[in-house]
Design an enzyme around this catalytic site. Structure first.
Site, mmCIF file in Angstrom:
data_model
loop_
_atom_site.group_PDB
_atom_site.id
_atom_site.type_symbol
_atom_site.label_atom_id
_atom_site.label_comp_id
_atom_site.label_asym_id
_atom_site.label_seq_id
_atom_site.Cartn_x
_atom_site.Cartn_y
_atom_site.Cartn_z
ATOM 1 N N GLY A 171 0.815 -1.202 0.000
ATOM 2 C CA GLY A 171 0.000 0.000 0.000
ATOM 3 C C GLY A 171 0.848 1.250 0.000
ATOM 4 N N ASP A 183 11.731 -10.169 3.106
ATOM 5 C CA ASP A 183 11.996 -9.321 1.949
ATOM 6 C C ASP A 183 13.116 -8.332 2.261
ATOM 7 O OD1 ASP A 183 11.691 -8.381 -0.644
ATOM 8 O OD2 ASP A 183 10.093 -6.983 -0.133
#
Length: 702
Positions: free
Chosen positions: A34, A144
């Site tokens: 987002g 990540d």
């Protein structure tokens, strides 16, 4: 890798004004989950707020996982990480608030300045390893880790975006997209093949990150997703410029078998020179409820069983090294075969395991037995034959860990000099820290200035990923100027053969036309009380200065009548400063706009032109551009004395603008078509780039 187009970045007016208890100030960027906003808490503290995409937040299972991971992230120690402050939901929007970290990402630093070397590289390696110790100690796996998720702050490297990728995994499972969560080039073999995601997954990414920082390129090269996945499974990494002993630690971190990689704690102890025990051969199940997770030690005590005793619940060995089926892995420059490509794609889509070759443990020949391979040698020690090390006692191990933390703090502090040469300042946000106040800028949507103009008006907060557009469209908008209270701005809209003055609110709303008598591509100046604007108008064939009420209730009053050309007005309580060609060459003068018939005061003299004057906030100094092609940024006292250069570059410099605290000056360096906004202290130290990677901005107003 989530390239969703359902959450496009838009103008500020489309962004929320508040998220939970936080007041939104600017959009910092956008990622797979987002948008990220710069916001302010009730106590005035600036925070970064990540707002989840609506399509993700609409899944109850995703929201549950998101908040579960956020609660765990709240327990992560703040050293070398961006501390998680809050999480919640507001109007159906799930959000996560963290401390705002000032500074570029490691990826931005590599893109602009190239590979790291020496102590700076070592500091990044130590800082990120320290962050992983903190993250893993509460049961989280980052998933990540990459240069884009490491910020280079005043206090050293800070890892961000931990504790949220697992929720993305949940979303991928819910939507059955088969989406691979992570970044090509930093994915561990087990992420590609559908294996367990464990702390060892982050260790592999740490190795990729350090190798990338040392060489300016990924150790597995570049290529499409399936090519990079195949290299992660089968290829040797190219460590390039990495030298021993750091290269040995990176090589161990990049072992194809997660059981053979060192833990984050072992990495940290080795990096700071302590004698690390061999890493335990344990498997951390993806789901904490999995039986194997109950037998996992993320950063366990020193008196646990030796590595060869680590077992699954069944009592069997956790991992037994096997002979590589086909010898050494192929080096990454070799192209992947079509069957390999199909196999990787199938595993990504179905989540099934893939056969993978196991490289030999670093520093040792290929194993032939079922015994556990030895761990990495301590950082700084030569390779030695494997021999069982003495089991450290709990107390000595704890002391080593404490010493490692202290050493890590000292080592990571060295990174400050890479991006923050003013490391003697107080922390960001304090009276002496680098300002976080937003600059108004011209955003060039295409190159071509000044021959062609594709300018929008935007707001840029130092350290943000990109400027926030405020006024967009096909018109040529330029030269924005903050009002004294920073609640409004004025700018020039140019259209051949004339130009107009526009004003708007600080968030880009309420933009309205004010006047059409502005002369060419000139700037406007606010009166100290914010009630009037001064700007040049064409009278006959000469530019004169006019003053007009901002509320539009009155008409413009011309305050100069002399025959000399003039431009670049800037207004303070000390008067209106501008340049005029009264003596042939453009020089700086001041006048009193309320008593314009009084004599001007000349500030600069000589044959070298002066322009772009800017008052300091207290009205005691003036920054300006001296010379032309190249211009230089100079500062002088308000009476014209003490003029001196503050910059040292050889390229053209122009458009200085003071920070609100009066300690820094933003300016533009380089050719007009590819200009870069810099900031420098008024005393000439601490010069740094402000323009974010991938943006073209100019005409700063701080």
């Amino acid at each position: 890798m989530d390239g969703s187009q359902e959450w496009p970045a838009g103008p500020s007016a489309a962004d929320p004004e508040r998220v939970g208890p936080f007041v939104v100030e600017a959009r910092l960027g956008e990622g797979g989950m987002g948008a990220v906003y710069l916001a302010r808490a009730a106590d005035g503290t600036q925070v970064a707020v990540k707002v989840v995409r609506p399509d993700l937040a609409g899944h109850p299972a995703f929201r549950a996982r998101f908040h579960e991971e956020a609660r765990n992230a709240l327990r992560v120690a703040s050293f070398c990480t961006a501390r998680v402050l809050d999480h919640g939901e507001d109007g159906g929007r799930a959000y996560l608030a963290t401390e705002f970290i000032e500074g570029p990402s490691l990826q931005q630093q590599l893109d602009t300045s190239g590979p790291l070397t020496g102590g700076t590289l070592h500091g990044v390696a130590v800082g990120v390893a320290t962050a992983l110790v903190a993250i893993h100690s509460v049961g989280l796996v980052h998933r990540d880790l990459k240069p884009g998720n490491v910020l280079l702050s005043r206090s050293g490297p800070r890892v961000i975006d931990f504790g949220i990728a697992r929720a993305l995994d949940e979303a991928a499972a819910l939507t059955r997209t088969g989406q691979l969560i992570g970044t090509p080039g930093f994915l561990a073999p087990e992420q590609v093949s559908g294996g367990d995601i464990t702390p060892a997954t982050d260790i592999f990414a740490w190795g990729c990150l350090v190798a990338s920082a040392a060489n300016g390129r990924n150790p597995f090269g570049t290529g499409q997703v399936h090519v990079m996945a195949a290299r992660a499974l089968h290829a040797d990494p190219d460590l390039g410029a990495l030298t021993e002993p750091l290269a040995g630690l990176v090589r161990a971190a990049l072992d194809k078998d997660p059981a053979r990689r060192p833990s984050a704690r072992d990495l940290l102890l080795s990096l700071v020179g302590a004698d690390a025990a061999p890493p335990a051969a344990t498997v951390v199940a993806t789901d904490p409820g999995h039986p194997a997770a109950q037998h996992t030690r993320l950063a366990g005590p020193p008196d646990t069983a030796p590595p060869d005793a680590a077992t699954h619940p069944s009592g069997g060995p956790a991992h037994a090294p096997t002979e590589p089926a086909q010898g050494r892995p192929q080096p990454w420059p070799e192209p992947a075969t079509e069957p390999a490509r199909q196999n990787v794609q199938q595993n990504v889509q179905q989540g099934g395991p893939a056969q993978q070759q196991v490289p030999r443990p670093y520093g040792e020949p290929a194993p032939h037995g079922a015994g556990q391979p030895p761990g990495p040698r301590p950082y700084g020690e030569p390779t030695r034959p494997a021999e069982p090390p003495p089991r450290p006692r709990r107390r000595s191990r704890a002391l080593l860990a404490a010493g490692a933390a202290v050493t890590a703090a000292a080592v990571t502090a060295g990174v400050l000099y890479l991006v923050w040469p003013d490391s003697g300042d107080k922390s960001a946000g304090s009276a002496n820290g680098f300002p976080r106040d937003a600059l108004l800028v011209r955003i060039d949507t295409e190159r071509g200035w000044p021959d062609t103009c594709h300018g929008d008006i935007g707001r840029y907060t130092p350290g943000a990923a990109a400027p926030v557009p405020l006024v967009t469209g096909p018109s040529c908008d330029m030269l924005p100027q903050w009002s004294p209270d920073r609640k409004r701005f004025a700018f020039t809209r140019w259209a051949d053969p004339g130009a107009s003055v526009y004003v708007g609110n600080a968030n880009g709303t309420g933009v309205r036309w004010l006047a059409s008598d502005l002369s060419g591509r000139s700037r406007v100046a606010w009166s100290p009380d914010g009630a009037r604007l001064a700007y040049p108008v064409l009278v006959g064939r000469v530019r004169q200065f006019a003053v007009r009420p901002v509320d539009g209730a009155g008409t413009a009053t011309t305050i100069t009548t002399d025959p000399a050309d003039k431009d670049d007005p800037m207004w303070s309580r000390a008067g209106l400063v501008f340049w005029s060609k009264r003596e042939g060459t453009a020089q700086l003068y001041t006048l009193d706009p309320d008593r314009p018939t009084q004599p001007w005061k000349q500030l600069t003299t000589g044959d070298v032109p002066a322009g772009d004057p800017a008052w300091s906030p207290d009205g005691r100094r003036i920054a300006y551009t001296r010379g032309k092609d190249p211009g230089e940024i100079w500062v002088m006292n308000a009476d014209g004395t003490g003029g001196h250069r503050v910059t040292t570059g050889a390229e053209n410099e122009s458009d200085p603008s003071w920070s609100p605290d009066g300690r820094w000056i933003a300016y533009v360096r380089g050719p007009f078509t590819d200009s870069v906004v810099h900031a420098i202290r008024a005393d000439g130290t601490g010069d740094r780039v402000l323009t974010p990677q991938g943006s073209l901005i100019a005409h700063p107003s701080w």
